[in-house]
Write an enzyme that holds these catalytic residues in place. Structure first.
Site, PDB file in Angstrom:
ATOM      1  N   THR A  51       0.889  -1.157   0.000  1.00 28.92           N
ATOM      2  CA  THR A  51       0.000   0.000   0.000  1.00 28.92           C
ATOM      3  C   THR A  51       0.927   1.207   0.000  1.00 28.92           C
ATOM      4  O   THR A  51       2.017   1.153   0.604  1.00 28.92           O
ATOM      5  CB  THR A  51      -0.931   0.058   1.232  1.00 28.92           C
ATOM      6  OG1 THR A  51      -0.127   0.261   2.392  1.00 28.92           O
ATOM      7  CG2 THR A  51      -1.749  -1.224   1.390  1.00 28.92           C
ATOM      8  N   SER A 103      19.243  -0.819 -25.812  1.00 27.97           N
ATOM      9  CA  SER A 103      19.518   0.606 -25.993  1.00 27.97           C
ATOM     10  C   SER A 103      20.544   0.772 -27.096  1.00 27.97           C
ATOM     11  O   SER A 103      21.409  -0.084 -27.277  1.00 27.97           O
ATOM     12  CB  SER A 103      20.046   1.188 -24.680  1.00 27.97           C
ATOM     13  OG  SER A 103      20.848   2.335 -24.935  1.00 27.97           O
ATOM     14  N   LYS A 130      21.679  -2.306 -21.238  1.00 27.51           N
ATOM     15  CA  LYS A 130      20.260  -2.090 -21.001  1.00 27.51           C
ATOM     16  C   LYS A 130      19.373  -3.211 -21.542  1.00 27.51           C
ATOM     17  O   LYS A 130      19.628  -3.781 -22.588  1.00 27.51           O
ATOM     18  CB  LYS A 130      19.798  -0.773 -21.649  1.00 27.51           C
ATOM     19  CG  LYS A 130      20.252   0.480 -20.935  1.00 27.51           C
ATOM     20  CD  LYS A 130      19.764   0.605 -19.502  1.00 27.51           C
ATOM     21  CE  LYS A 130      18.274   0.889 -19.406  1.00 27.51           C
ATOM     22  NZ  LYS A 130      17.936   2.230 -19.905  1.00 27.51           N
ATOM     23  N   ASN A 166      15.242  -3.185 -21.747  1.00 24.64           N
ATOM     24  CA  ASN A 166      14.119  -2.308 -21.430  1.00 24.64           C
ATOM     25  C   ASN A 166      12.765  -2.996 -21.614  1.00 24.64           C
ATOM     26  O   ASN A 166      12.582  -3.761 -22.551  1.00 24.64           O
ATOM     27  CB  ASN A 166      14.174  -1.057 -22.317  1.00 24.64           C
ATOM     28  CG  ASN A 166      15.381  -0.189 -22.016  1.00 24.64           C
ATOM     29  OD1 ASN A 166      15.834  -0.112 -20.866  1.00 24.64           O
ATOM     30  ND2 ASN A 166      15.920   0.445 -23.033  1.00 24.64           N
ATOM     31  N   GLU A 191       5.761  -0.584 -21.229  1.00 19.43           N
ATOM     32  CA  GLU A 191       5.711   0.887 -21.257  1.00 19.43           C
ATOM     33  C   GLU A 191       4.745   1.386 -22.329  1.00 19.43           C
ATOM     34  O   GLU A 191       3.957   2.308 -22.098  1.00 19.43           O
ATOM     35  CB  GLU A 191       7.105   1.458 -21.541  1.00 19.43           C
ATOM     36  CG  GLU A 191       8.098   1.225 -20.414  1.00 19.43           C
ATOM     37  CD  GLU A 191       9.513   1.552 -20.875  1.00 19.43           C
ATOM     38  OE1 GLU A 191       9.829   2.746 -20.983  1.00 19.43           O
ATOM     39  OE2 GLU A 191      10.287   0.620 -21.142  1.00 19.43           O
ATOM     40  N   TYR A 217     -30.082  13.612 -36.490  1.00 20.02           N
ATOM     41  CA  TYR A 217     -28.726  13.459 -37.018  1.00 20.02           C
ATOM     42  C   TYR A 217     -28.069  14.817 -37.225  1.00 20.02           C
ATOM     43  O   TYR A 217     -28.700  15.769 -37.673  1.00 20.02           O
ATOM     44  CB  TYR A 217     -28.748  12.698 -38.351  1.00 20.02           C
ATOM     45  CG  TYR A 217     -27.369  12.598 -38.974  1.00 20.02           C
ATOM     46  CD1 TYR A 217     -26.493  11.594 -38.590  1.00 20.02           C
ATOM     47  CD2 TYR A 217     -26.921  13.536 -39.908  1.00 20.02           C
ATOM     48  CE1 TYR A 217     -25.214  11.513 -39.125  1.00 20.02           C
ATOM     49  CE2 TYR A 217     -25.642  13.463 -40.447  1.00 20.02           C
ATOM     50  CZ  TYR A 217     -24.791  12.454 -40.053  1.00 20.02           C
ATOM     51  OH  TYR A 217     -23.531  12.377 -40.575  1.00 20.02           O
ATOM     52  N   GLN A 227     -20.337  12.155 -37.655  1.00 18.46           N
ATOM     53  CA  GLN A 227     -19.337  11.481 -38.489  1.00 18.46           C
ATOM     54  C   GLN A 227     -18.001  11.364 -37.749  1.00 18.46           C
ATOM     55  O   GLN A 227     -17.166  10.537 -38.100  1.00 18.46           O
ATOM     56  CB  GLN A 227     -19.159  12.269 -39.801  1.00 18.46           C
ATOM     57  CG  GLN A 227     -18.182  11.670 -40.785  1.00 18.46           C
ATOM     58  CD  GLN A 227     -18.305  12.306 -42.155  1.00 18.46           C
ATOM     59  OE1 GLN A 227     -19.279  12.071 -42.854  1.00 18.46           O
ATOM     60  NE2 GLN A 227     -17.344  13.122 -42.537  1.00 18.46           N
ATOM     61  N   LYS A 251     -16.277   7.847 -35.783  1.00 17.37           N
ATOM     62  CA  LYS A 251     -15.652   6.627 -36.281  1.00 17.37           C
ATOM     63  C   LYS A 251     -14.161   6.498 -36.024  1.00 17.37           C
ATOM     64  O   LYS A 251     -13.695   5.456 -35.555  1.00 17.37           O
ATOM     65  CB  LYS A 251     -15.921   6.492 -37.778  1.00 17.37           C
ATOM     66  CG  LYS A 251     -17.375   6.194 -38.053  1.00 17.37           C
ATOM     67  CD  LYS A 251     -17.710   6.279 -39.520  1.00 17.37           C
ATOM     68  CE  LYS A 251     -19.186   6.521 -39.689  1.00 17.37           C
ATOM     69  NZ  LYS A 251     -19.612   7.878 -39.225  1.00 17.37           N
TER      70      LYS A 251
HETATM   71  N1  ARG Z   1     -20.714   9.843 -43.493  1.00 17.36           N
HETATM   72  C1  ARG Z   1     -21.859  10.135 -42.703  1.00 17.36           C
HETATM   73  C2  ARG Z   1     -21.536   9.825 -41.236  1.00 17.36           C
HETATM   74  O1  ARG Z   1     -20.603   9.157 -40.988  1.00 17.36           O
HETATM   75  C3  ARG Z   1     -22.987   9.292 -43.143  1.00 17.36           C
HETATM   76  C4  ARG Z   1     -24.327   9.883 -42.862  1.00 17.36           C
HETATM   77  C5  ARG Z   1     -24.552  11.075 -43.709  1.00 17.36           C
HETATM   78  N2  ARG Z   1     -25.832  11.633 -43.460  1.00 17.36           N
HETATM   79  C6  ARG Z   1     -26.138  12.897 -43.807  1.00 17.36           C
HETATM   80  N3  ARG Z   1     -27.321  13.303 -43.523  1.00 17.36           N
HETATM   81  N4  ARG Z   1     -25.249  13.666 -44.365  1.00 17.36           N
HETATM   82  O2  ARG Z   1     -22.221  10.281 -40.353  1.00 17.36           O
END
Ligand code: ARG
Length: 500
Positions: free
Chosen positions: A166, A288, A294, A296, A301, A328, A333, A336
């Site tokens: 601890t 190294s 060394k 490592n 890490e 939306y 976008q 992703k």
């Molecule tokens: N490439 C867009 C995204 O990843 C797809 C959806 C597009 N929709 C729109 N109303 N422009 O969100």
């Protein structure tokens, strides 16, 4: 396309249809495009379109023969993807448009019927949910592999004691197996989180349209079943605007990364000359360029370091989502790249840590000696007095004074004579406290404690849990693999472009 946006000749190419008089500016095009990264969703996108067009045909929204032609063309695009011949450009904007463009080149104007009763908004939500299902299963597999490695290393060092800490100060002896099983417990919760995220992502948004639903007599349940989803989303606005499933996945990734970072930090410490508890195998260590001596622990890490960007992706997506009005918005976008990178990063760490652990050599001698050094058994001495009736606070005080005296005399508990013990407290004249780590760990015989029988039971329980989760995983993997696979027999598609 011109830099400022050229005027479109009547009937000429326009990205977004008749509403637009000019072509997109190249800077808009480059800034707006997601195809550079969302091309990763191409299989999910094609498969989603196949399910959609099958349903359109079955419902008579599109003549069945045309639906079949579109499906055949989609599988042809799939084959091109598999062959590495699918080549979207920035003019395609995103993967959805790219697939449809290629489909039109293959089957002609009938391709234009695919987007009946659908929007890219429900399309991208479907694609990303399908992709996320696969990612969660892959992550779960990695978590199970790492748990298995930890369990195996624990088995190989069943009775090895080490100092428990601890404040990074030696505190009480524990079994190395107990310490490793602490990480197995964390990973069990991580696995649980992944399955929880899986349960929630497993809903098909297709049929939500742009935001309000669609005007055609679609069959959403059928599409969901075709795609292997457990059900459908309940609100069309939420379905196209919701990215909780991305956040769930990023959160699960962030916690896995955090746990692996803590484990890695310990591996780094243990490999140092200051600890020298464990040494990575040469195959999993680095040298190294200047210091010949060394060795490592780069793997640990890096695993620790990569946690930063995974946590960053979670925070970034929380911020992206927090101010968005329904439904939306293009901000979405941005979901992703962070998701892809977080999943890739955690998978990479989960891939390298099991072999690193399996090949690390633990120094049983040093671990055992360290477990008993620095008065790590002082609590056991105080516990003895308390068991014999002394209030624990008084026992604590008594043993604390003894530690101070030993430190002043340069002695350890093991150096003390029976007379010296007796002078501390009369109880010690009759009974001396344990002085070895095995005695100390054996005494902590409570559920969740480090006594060897408790550790063995915890190990067996964790192994059984792991086997059950692995069974579940294999079942889901088989279902998803069957969805993301072309049917055994399908109609051939002419290879020459159809007339536009
Ligand atoms: N490439 C867009 C995204 O990843 C797809 C959806 C597009 N929709 C729109 N109303 N422009 O969100």
């Amino acid at each position: 396309m011109g830099e400022q946006g050229d005027t479109v000749a009547p009937g000429g190419p326009k990205a977004w249809g008749g509403r637009f008089a000019t072509t997109p500016d190249v800077r808009l095009e480059a800034f707006n495009a997601s195809v550079g990264f969302d091309v990763r969703l191409v299989r999910e996108d094609i498969r989603g379109s196949v399910a959609h067009v099958r349903m359109l045909g079955r419902q008579g929204i599109v003549p069945p023969s045309e639906a079949a032609a579109i499906e055949g063309g989609l599988w042809h695009v799939w084959d091109e993807v598999e062959a590495g011949a699918f080549a979207p450009t920035v003019a395609d904007e995103d993967v959805h448009t790219a697939v449809e463009r290629r489909l039109r080149e293959l089957v002609g104007p009938v391709a234009g019927k695919l987007h009946t009763a659908r929007s890219r908004n429900d399309q991208v939500a479907t694609d990303l949910r399908l992709w996320t299902k696969g990612a969660l299963l892959a992550l779960l597999g990695g978590v199970l592999d790492l748990s298995e490695a930890l369990l195996d290393v624990a088995t190989a060092h069943e009775e090895v004691a080490m100092p428990g800490y601890t404040h990074l100060q030696r505190a009480q002896p524990v079994l190395l197996a107990h310490h490793l099983l602490a990480y197995v417990a964390m990973l069990e919760r991580d696995a649980d989180r992944l399955r929880d995220a899986y349960r929630r992502v497993d809903r098909s948004p297709l049929g939500s349209g742009a935001l309000a639903g669609v005007t055609f007599p679609i069959d959403r349940e059928r599409v969901a079943a075709d795609l292997g989803f457990a059900g459908i989303t309940v609100n069309s606005l939420d379905a196209v605007a919701d990215r909780d499933f991305v956040l769930d996945t990023l959160h699960a990734c962030a916690l896995i990364a955090l746990h692996l970072s803590r484990l890695s930090e310990e591996l780094v410490l243990w490999a140092s000359a200051e600890f020298r508890f464990a040494e990575p195998a040469d195959a999993f260590a680095t040298g190294s360029s200047i210091m010949p001596q060394k060795k490592n622990p780069d793997v640990a890490e890096l695993a620790r370091g990569k946690t930063g960007r995974v946590i960053g992706h979670l925070v970034a997506m929380l911020v992206v989502a927090k101010g968005l009005p329904l439904a939306y918005n293009k901000d979405l976008q941005e979901d992703k790249e962070g998701l892809f990178d977080a999943v890739d990063t955690v998978l990479a760490v989960l891939d390298v840590l099991p072999p690193l652990l399996r090949t690390t050599r633990f120094d049983r001698g040093r671990l055992g000696a360290a477990a008993e050094a620095d008065f790590a058994l002082a609590t056991d001495a105080a516990d003895l007095l308390a068991r014999r009736g002394l209030p624990f606070r008084e026992a604590h005080e008594t043993v604390g004074r003894l530690v101070a005296r030993c430190l002043a005399d340069g002695k350890t508990f093991a150096d003390l004579t029976v007379e010296e013990w007796a002078s501390v407290h009369p109880i010690f004249a009759e009974e001396r406290p344990p002085l070895t780590a095995p005695e100390s760990v054996a005494a902590r015989d409570v559920p969740g404690g480090t006594a060897p029988p408790r550790v063995r039971a915890a190990h067996a329980a964790a192994a059984a849990d792991l086997a059950a989760v692995r069974d579940w995983l294999q079942g889901e993997e088989a279902v998803l693999a069957a969805v993301l696979r072309p049917p055994a027999s399908r109609a051939p598609v002419a290879d020459e472009p159809a007339p536009a």
